[in-house]
Design an enzyme around this catalytic site. Sequence first.
Site, PDB file in Angstrom:
ATOM      1  N   ASP A 168       4.191  -4.594  -9.234  1.00  0.00           N
ATOM      2  CA  ASP A 168       4.019  -5.118  -8.033  1.00  0.00           C
ATOM      3  C   ASP A 168       2.694  -5.685  -7.696  1.00  0.00           C
ATOM      4  O   ASP A 168       1.637  -5.208  -8.168  1.00  0.00           O
ATOM      5  CB  ASP A 168       4.286  -3.603  -6.994  1.00  0.00           C
ATOM      6  CG  ASP A 168       4.292  -4.263  -5.611  1.00  0.00           C
ATOM      7  OD1 ASP A 168       5.496  -3.978  -5.074  1.00  0.00           O
ATOM      8  OD2 ASP A 168       3.528  -4.554  -4.788  1.00  0.00           O
ATOM      9  N   ILE A 169       2.494  -6.836  -7.121  1.00  0.00           N
ATOM     10  CA  ILE A 169       1.354  -7.613  -6.669  1.00  0.00           C
ATOM     11  C   ILE A 169       0.489  -6.569  -5.692  1.00  0.00           C
ATOM     12  O   ILE A 169       1.273  -6.313  -4.598  1.00  0.00           O
ATOM     13  CB  ILE A 169       1.567  -8.917  -6.344  1.00  0.00           C
ATOM     14  CG1 ILE A 169       2.153  -9.471  -7.497  1.00  0.00           C
ATOM     15  CG2 ILE A 169       0.301  -9.456  -5.884  1.00  0.00           C
ATOM     16  CD1 ILE A 169       2.351 -11.227  -7.445  1.00  0.00           C
ATOM     17  N   GLU A 211       7.551  -9.150  -3.589  1.00  0.00           N
ATOM     18  CA  GLU A 211       6.339  -9.219  -4.819  1.00  0.00           C
ATOM     19  C   GLU A 211       6.536  -8.198  -5.939  1.00  0.00           C
ATOM     20  O   GLU A 211       5.543  -8.073  -6.847  1.00  0.00           O
ATOM     21  CB  GLU A 211       5.120  -9.174  -4.113  1.00  0.00           C
ATOM     22  CG  GLU A 211       4.708  -7.634  -3.512  1.00  0.00           C
ATOM     23  CD  GLU A 211       5.013  -7.258  -2.184  1.00  0.00           C
ATOM     24  OE1 GLU A 211       4.702  -6.501  -1.567  1.00  0.00           O
ATOM     25  OE2 GLU A 211       6.133  -8.123  -1.886  1.00  0.00           O
TER      26      GLU A 211
END
Length: 302
Positions: A168-169, A211
């Site tokens: 996950d960003i 994301e």
Amino acid sequence: MDETIVTNIKSLAESEILDPYLMIISGANIGKLFNLNADEFIAGRLQDCQIWIEDTTISRKHFRILRNSNNECTIIDLDSTNGTYINNKRVTSAVLKGGDKIQISKDTIILFDYFDESRRISEQRRYEMGVKDPVTNTYNKSYFLQRITEEFSFCQRQNLPLSVIMFDIDHFKLINDTYGHLAGDQCLQEVCELISKVIRQDDVFCRYGGEEFVIIMRNTEGQAAVNLAERVRQKIETTPVFFDGQNIRVTVSSGVATAQNENYRDYMAFMADADRHLYRSKGSGRNRVSGACAPNLPIQQT
């Protein structure tokens, strides 16, 4: 302004060059094209086949296609377990004609036909629109769900390890709020480009949602998957995204899970474990890798 403009319309001449293709029309990867541009092809479920078909119910090497100098193609069954059928008739060998349908399992049906370049481009774009995410050019969630089901079943049956990296960003909403959604899209694109250069050719890289992304790694044990996740983390952390005169620092948090020796009852439990490790990384400071081989791996912050 209301007058029709008279123009010369050139006739649309069809290309004289027609090449033989196989196109999956039923089963996994509907729309996928295979250009029969060599003298011989082997098709089957082995990844080293020139025509790799993702169907666990077909033979490792299911059929062979021979192409002669006149672009005429002959299909030969390779003593497959379930047989090769052309237009509902089982064959051991047959000369293929344009429009023939090749069935090799209850799910997989393949069309044989001759395409010119414009038709090839059209079919290729149609396939990519069905399986690719338009922003990042990674595979989409629908494709991921299809592949993880197939890969989990295959690795369980063959007693091979299967690893996934879910990442996950970090603070992506803050990036959007601070720099705008165009900057957010550029961050997504550049992060995906970086990851595509790090992973192996056989790894499957998908956008899971927003994301969040996932990498499927066949025949990969836990430590190797953790090592890759850490290389990805380091590469992203040290490569800022340049947007509108500003450098945007991007980091990712990752969770790694490995299915081996029937330690998961199904792929859903497998993915739930990867998700649990991801949230462990996020909950313990982000920009780190967590997994059974690296519980809350402490990352030296830079």
